[in-house]
Structures are given as C-alpha cells and as structure tokens.
Design a protein around this motif. Structure first.
Motif, PDB file in Angstrom:
ATOM      1  N   GLY A  25      36.806  21.360   4.760  1.00  0.00           N
ATOM      2  CA  GLY A  25      37.477  20.150   4.282  1.00  0.00           C
ATOM      3  C   GLY A  25      38.971  20.196   4.519  1.00  0.00           C
ATOM      4  N   SER A  26      39.591  21.356   4.278  1.00  0.00           N
ATOM      5  CA  SER A  26      41.038  21.513   4.462  1.00  0.00           C
ATOM      6  C   SER A  26      41.427  21.424   5.935  1.00  0.00           C
ATOM      7  CB  SER A  26      41.505  22.853   3.884  1.00  0.00           C
ATOM      8  OG  SER A  26      41.230  22.909   2.509  1.00  0.00           O
ATOM      9  N   THR A  27      40.574  21.989   6.794  1.00  0.00           N
ATOM     10  CA  THR A  27      40.804  21.903   8.245  1.00  0.00           C
ATOM     11  C   THR A  27      40.825  20.447   8.688  1.00  0.00           C
ATOM     12  OG1 THR A  27      39.682  24.025   8.554  1.00  0.00           O
ATOM     13  CG2 THR A  27      39.956  22.663  10.511  1.00  0.00           C
ATOM     14  N   LEU A  28      39.895  19.660   8.138  1.00  0.00           N
ATOM     15  CA  LEU A  28      39.824  18.240   8.502  1.00  0.00           C
ATOM     16  C   LEU A  28      40.993  17.445   7.914  1.00  0.00           C
ATOM     17  CD1 LEU A  28      35.985  17.512   8.205  1.00  0.00           C
ATOM     18  CD2 LEU A  28      37.327  17.961  10.267  1.00  0.00           C
ATOM     19  N   ALA A  73      53.981  26.822  10.912  1.00  0.00           N
ATOM     20  CA  ALA A  73      52.987  26.662   9.835  1.00  0.00           C
ATOM     21  C   ALA A  73      52.578  28.040   9.302  1.00  0.00           C
ATOM     22  CB  ALA A  73      51.762  25.912  10.352  1.00  0.00           C
ATOM     23  N   LEU A  74      52.416  29.011  10.200  1.00  0.00           N
ATOM     24  CA  LEU A  74      52.071  30.377   9.777  1.00  0.00           C
ATOM     25  C   LEU A  74      53.246  31.025   9.029  1.00  0.00           C
ATOM     26  CD1 LEU A  74      50.104  31.625  12.934  1.00  0.00           C
ATOM     27  CD2 LEU A  74      49.188  30.747  10.783  1.00  0.00           C
ATOM     28  N   LEU A  75      54.486  30.661   9.418  1.00  0.00           N
ATOM     29  CA  LEU A  75      55.653  31.134   8.656  1.00  0.00           C
ATOM     30  C   LEU A  75      55.583  30.623   7.214  1.00  0.00           C
ATOM     31  CD1 LEU A  75      58.689  30.647  11.126  1.00  0.00           C
ATOM     32  CD2 LEU A  75      57.510  32.774  10.586  1.00  0.00           C
ATOM     33  N   MET A  76      55.152  29.358   7.055  1.00  0.00           N
ATOM     34  CA  MET A  76      55.001  28.786   5.716  1.00  0.00           C
ATOM     35  C   MET A  76      53.981  29.575   4.894  1.00  0.00           C
ATOM     36  SD  MET A  76      56.925  26.190   4.884  1.00  0.00           S
ATOM     37  CE  MET A  76      56.010  25.425   3.562  1.00  0.00           C
ATOM     38  N   LEU A  77      52.902  30.000   5.536  1.00  0.00           N
ATOM     39  CA  LEU A  77      51.891  30.801   4.826  1.00  0.00           C
ATOM     40  C   LEU A  77      52.467  32.153   4.400  1.00  0.00           C
ATOM     41  CD1 LEU A  77      48.562  30.217   6.831  1.00  0.00           C
ATOM     42  CD2 LEU A  77      49.470  28.967   4.856  1.00  0.00           C
ATOM     43  N   GLU A  78      53.298  32.730   5.275  1.00  0.00           N
ATOM     44  CA  GLU A  78      53.948  34.001   4.921  1.00  0.00           C
ATOM     45  C   GLU A  78      54.798  33.832   3.665  1.00  0.00           C
ATOM     46  OE1 GLU A  78      57.317  37.077   6.667  1.00  0.00           O
ATOM     47  OE2 GLU A  78      56.050  36.030   8.135  1.00  0.00           O
ATOM     48  N   VAL A  79      55.466  32.696   3.544  1.00  0.00           N
ATOM     49  CA  VAL A  79      56.288  32.409   2.365  1.00  0.00           C
ATOM     50  C   VAL A  79      55.405  32.198   1.131  1.00  0.00           C
ATOM     51  CG1 VAL A  79      57.852  30.706   1.335  1.00  0.00           C
ATOM     52  CG2 VAL A  79      58.225  31.458   3.688  1.00  0.00           C
ATOM     53  N   HIS A  80      54.327  31.453   1.305  1.00  0.00           N
ATOM     54  CA  HIS A  80      53.444  31.100   0.176  1.00  0.00           C
ATOM     55  C   HIS A  80      52.782  32.317  -0.471  1.00  0.00           C
ATOM     56  CE1 HIS A  80      53.091  26.767  -0.520  1.00  0.00           C
ATOM     57  NE2 HIS A  80      53.355  26.581   0.770  1.00  0.00           N
ATOM     58  N   ILE A  91      47.140  22.192   0.542  1.00  0.00           N
ATOM     59  CA  ILE A  91      46.001  22.975   1.045  1.00  0.00           C
ATOM     60  C   ILE A  91      45.965  24.350   0.378  1.00  0.00           C
ATOM     61  CG2 ILE A  91      45.001  24.055   3.107  1.00  0.00           C
ATOM     62  CD1 ILE A  91      44.744  20.957   3.009  1.00  0.00           C
ATOM     63  N   VAL A  92      47.141  24.980   0.233  1.00  0.00           N
ATOM     64  CA  VAL A  92      47.223  26.301  -0.435  1.00  0.00           C
ATOM     65  C   VAL A  92      46.742  26.174  -1.880  1.00  0.00           C
ATOM     66  CG1 VAL A  92      48.795  28.132  -1.210  1.00  0.00           C
ATOM     67  CG2 VAL A  92      49.085  27.138   1.068  1.00  0.00           C
ATOM     68  N   ARG A  93      47.162  25.113  -2.548  1.00  0.00           N
ATOM     69  CA  ARG A  93      46.740  24.879  -3.938  1.00  0.00           C
ATOM     70  C   ARG A  93      45.226  24.704  -4.017  1.00  0.00           C
ATOM     71  NH1 ARG A  93      49.145  20.109  -7.836  1.00  0.00           N
ATOM     72  NH2 ARG A  93      51.014  21.405  -7.654  1.00  0.00           N
ATOM     73  N   TYR A  94      44.652  24.029  -3.050  1.00  0.00           N
ATOM     74  CA  TYR A  94      43.214  23.710  -3.031  1.00  0.00           C
ATOM     75  C   TYR A  94      42.360  24.934  -2.690  1.00  0.00           C
ATOM     76  CZ  TYR A  94      39.037  20.900  -1.790  1.00  0.00           C
ATOM     77  OH  TYR A  94      37.779  20.344  -1.702  1.00  0.00           O
ATOM     78  N   MET A 145      44.678  34.387   2.695  1.00  0.00           N
ATOM     79  CA  MET A 145      45.457  34.288   3.937  1.00  0.00           C
ATOM     80  C   MET A 145      44.575  34.122   5.178  1.00  0.00           C
ATOM     81  SD  MET A 145      48.627  34.095   3.546  1.00  0.00           S
ATOM     82  CE  MET A 145      49.020  33.552   1.916  1.00  0.00           C
ATOM     83  N   LYS A 146      43.440  34.809   5.179  1.00  0.00           N
ATOM     84  CA  LYS A 146      42.540  34.725   6.340  1.00  0.00           C
ATOM     85  C   LYS A 146      42.016  33.294   6.504  1.00  0.00           C
ATOM     86  CE  LYS A 146      38.567  37.021   8.447  1.00  0.00           C
ATOM     87  NZ  LYS A 146      37.450  37.960   8.245  1.00  0.00           N
ATOM     88  N   ALA A 147      41.567  32.703   5.384  1.00  0.00           N
ATOM     89  CA  ALA A 147      41.044  31.328   5.420  1.00  0.00           C
ATOM     90  C   ALA A 147      42.155  30.336   5.766  1.00  0.00           C
ATOM     91  CB  ALA A 147      40.418  30.972   4.075  1.00  0.00           C
ATOM     92  N   LEU A 148      43.345  30.539   5.192  1.00  0.00           N
ATOM     93  CA  LEU A 148      44.466  29.615   5.439  1.00  0.00           C
ATOM     94  C   LEU A 148      44.927  29.651   6.899  1.00  0.00           C
ATOM     95  CD1 LEU A 148      46.529  30.204   2.163  1.00  0.00           C
ATOM     96  CD2 LEU A 148      45.410  28.061   2.835  1.00  0.00           C
ATOM     97  N   ARG A 149      44.962  30.852   7.481  1.00  0.00           N
ATOM     98  CA  ARG A 149      45.337  30.968   8.902  1.00  0.00           C
ATOM     99  C   ARG A 149      44.345  30.206   9.777  1.00  0.00           C
ATOM    100  NH1 ARG A 149      44.963  35.665  11.421  1.00  0.00           N
ATOM    101  NH2 ARG A 149      46.444  35.134  13.042  1.00  0.00           N
ATOM    102  N   LYS A 150      43.067  30.375   9.462  1.00  0.00           N
ATOM    103  CA  LYS A 150      42.013  29.688  10.222  1.00  0.00           C
ATOM    104  C   LYS A 150      42.162  28.168  10.096  1.00  0.00           C
ATOM    105  CE  LYS A 150      36.942  29.614  10.550  1.00  0.00           C
ATOM    106  NZ  LYS A 150      35.698  30.116   9.900  1.00  0.00           N
ATOM    107  N   ILE A 151      42.442  27.699   8.876  1.00  0.00           N
ATOM    108  CA  ILE A 151      42.623  26.259   8.618  1.00  0.00           C
ATOM    109  C   ILE A 151      43.772  25.712   9.454  1.00  0.00           C
ATOM    110  CG2 ILE A 151      43.403  24.587   6.871  1.00  0.00           C
ATOM    111  CD1 ILE A 151      41.790  26.384   4.826  1.00  0.00           C
ATOM    112  N   MET A 152      44.916  26.425   9.447  1.00  0.00           N
ATOM    113  CA  MET A 152      46.097  25.951  10.187  1.00  0.00           C
ATOM    114  C   MET A 152      45.846  25.924  11.693  1.00  0.00           C
ATOM    115  SD  MET A 152      48.150  25.193   7.830  1.00  0.00           S
ATOM    116  CE  MET A 152      47.481  25.296   6.181  1.00  0.00           C
TER     117      MET A 152
END
Length: 402
Positions: A8-11, A52-59, A204-207, A212-219
C-alpha cells in the motif's frame, strides 16, 4: 499485515509521483529527443531516490511519528525548522490548490455532461475537496485502500492509452537528436517536479514503522514504478508524433487533440482524460496526506476526532479558498514549485544527514546511505543547477516548456 502495508505504501509513493503533469512530459522534452530525455529522467530519478534514502537515514533515530517539522528542529535548529516549514507549506498548499481547481473542474464537467445535472461551477470543486478530505482525515489506512483502487483504474487507463498508441510508433522518431543545448536546462525543472514524493515520506514512516528494510524497498520500488511508466509514455508519444509536431503542440489540449486526429480514434482522448482524472486524484491524496500529518505535528493536534477535524480544516480550507477566489495566486506560486521542491527534497535531507552524522557516531546496526561528503556536495550542486534553471526560465533567458 506488514507486507500489506508495504504494498500500500509503495502505491502511495507511486500514486503521489504520477500526477496529471506526466501527460505534459513529452511536450517538456520534445526538443531533447527520446534518448536524451530518457537519460535525463534516469538521472533525476537516481538523484531523488538517493535523497529519499537520506531521509530514511534521518528518520531511523527519530520518533516514528516525527515529521519534517520535528526533524528539522532537532537537527538544524529553529532557523532550519522555519525554512523546512515554509518550503513544505508553500509547495503543498500550492499543489493542493492546483489539484482542487483541476479536480473540481473535471468533476463539474462530469456532473453536468455525463449525469445531466445542472450544478454551478463551484459545486464540483467543493464536492471533490470534501471527498478527498474525508478519506485523508480518517487516516493513512483509508488513503491506502482508496489509493489502491484508483491506482488500479489508473493503470487500466494507461494500458488502454499505450495499447492504442503502440501500433503507430515509428522508430525513426525515437532517434531524433536535441534541437538545441539550452532545452536541456529548460526541461530540467519540469522533469524534476515529476519525481517529487518526499513530502509523503514521514506519513509512510508513521504508517509502516521504523523497518528500514521495508522502507528502502517502498522508496525504491515506489519511485521506480513512475520512472518505468514515464519511459513507456515517452516511447508511445514521442514515437507517434514527430519532433516538429510535438514542439508545435504548445498546450496539453492541442497535443492530445493532435494524437486523436492522427489516429482517427476518439478513445485516445477519452482514455487520456480518465487517466488525467485518476492521476490528479491519487496525487492529491498523497500530497494532502503529507500536509495533514505535517500540520498535525506542527500544531500539536491530537489523533482524536476533534484534533483530526481541526487539522483537516487547516489542511483543506486554505487551498480550497485559493482555488475558488484567487486562482491566479496558486498558478503564480506553481511557477516556484521546483525551487520549493529542491529545498524540500535535496537541500534539507543533505543538511539533516550531515548534522546527524556529526552529532552521532555510527554504530554497526545503523542504516547509512553510501557516499560521503563528496557525494553530498555533488547532490547539493545538482540542486543548485535545477534552481538556476528555474530562475533562468522565469527571467526569459531560456525557453519555458511543459
């Protein structure tokens, strides 16, 4: 459940990225030729996925519910927070006003012409805003569910468009070279804004949570999907129309009319119209969700019904007011969209990652994006180039496209 949220997040990422502006990409890149335009799109996609991956590193070191408002304050102080908040609000309110105006006009047209209703010009705008506001106010899960349905319908409309155009593609049109070098700079801001989804990352991070693995895949998958769709659309449109014909189509309307007349098929314009409506709706869902969560965090509104209702009013009433009473204002503001997006999607992620890497020594379990200071400097330089191109275009030194 996590897998379901990942899909869902990917979409949501893909749906936010693929807006109605995608249809104008062939016009923006007509003078470049297919090969140059495609290389430029791949380059911008790589830039945007990197930040976008930099944002994940921050999150990863912040609270799961943190938005850009909180992150910027923690890492860049009060000044950084003000810049982040201004860029976010300016860009997202402008986009929401544009989506409300466009979606409202389309809905009004459908109510009057398809359903035989006789409603005033502002009725469709208000109904469209209420529909999207209701979905967003319930929460990310409802956005996810509605977005899946709209995204599926959007893919059907796109497939229909491509199916109708594919038999008419001529390979010779796809090997055209750039007409002039300056057009590369002209196309840069338009193509750059077609890959913007960063404002939705905190939602998306909140949801999904801090997986990190799932979030990287989503981005990666969420942003690569629009890239592939853009390439298919470029093949179809630039392959059917010659470079002079494309460059002569000064507006999206004339471009679609030319395609329909050339193919002697009214279904082309109908499928394009349906796609544009759905693309506008999914983009509006993603953008307004990001704005809603940002304002909820900034204004410290609770997650109860009262708090969410207050956040919804602040999210949707200002852009609705602009769309209804001062349309020239947001049209003018959209001219600065690329500049606000560079701040939001390039400068802020780079600045926050640099600050975080200074403040926290890296442990083995930490997620860190590849590339050191030199890569971050290169990314910043590319952001400056995009802003410069936008200013040169606004000043009339290079031609405006798209």
């Amino acid at each position: 459940m996590t897998m379901n949220k990942t899909l869902g997040s990917t979409l949501i990422i893909a749906g936010t990225t693929i807006g109605a502006g995608m249809l104008a990409l062939p016009l923006a890149s007509a003078g470049l030729g297919f090969a140059t335009a495609t290389l430029l799109m791949f380059g911008i996609w790589a830039l945007m996925i990197y930040t976008a991956l930099l944002m994940l590193e921050v999150h990863q070191h912040a609270d799961q519910n943190a938005t850009l408002h909180t992150l910027a304050h923690q890492l860049l102080g009060r000044k950084g927070q003000i810049i982040a908040s201004f860029a976010m609000l300016f860009l997202f309110y402008s986009l929401c006003a544009a989506y409300i105006a466009g979606g409202g006009a389309q809905l009004n047209d459908k109510l009057n012409n398809w359903m035989g209703m006789h409603v005033g010009p502002q009725t469709g705008t208000i109904i469209f805003t209420l529909l999207i506001a209701s979905v967003v106010s319930v929460g990310t899960h409802s956005v996810d569910m509605v977005n899946r349905i709209l995204f599926a319908l959007k893919i059907v409309a796109l497939a229909t468009m491509l199916f109708l155009l594919a038999p008419h593609v001529q390979g010779g049109h796809l090997v055209d070279m750039p007409v002039q070098k300056g057009l590369l700079l002209s196309a840069l801001p338009v193509i750059f804004t077609s890959f913007g989804f960063h404002g939705s990352i905190p939602s998306i991070v909140r949801y999904v949570g801090l997986d990190m693995k799932a979030l990287r895949k989503i981005m990666i998958v969420g942003s690569a999907t629009p890239l592939m769709i853009y390439v298919f659309w470029q093949v179809a449109s630039q392959g059917v129309l010659s470079q002079p014909d494309l460059m002569a189509s000064t507006t999206l309307g004339t471009f679609i009319a030319t395609l329909s007349q050339m193919l002697h098929n009214p279904m082309v314009s109908q499928s394009v119209s349906v796609f544009a409506d759905l693309a506008l709706a999914t983009s509006f869902l993603g953008v307004s969700l990001g704005l809603f969560d940002f304002l909820s965090d900034s204004l410290k509104r609770g997650n109860q019904v009262k708090g969410r209702l207050q956040t919804a009013l602040v999210t949707f009433v200002p852009p609705l007011g602009f769309a209804l009473f001062y349309p020239q204002g947001f049209i003018m503001a959209l001219g600065f969209a690329a500049i606000a997006l560079v701040i939001l999607a390039i400068f802020l992620p780079v600045a926050m990652v640099k600050a975080q890497r200074k403040q926290r020594p890296r442990s083995e379990s930490d997620y860190q994006v590849s590339g050191g200071s030199a890569t971050l400097a290169l990314v910043t330089g590319l952001g400056i180039m995009i802003i410069s191109a936008q200013f040169l275009q606004m000043a009339g030194f290079i031609p405006a496209v798209g």
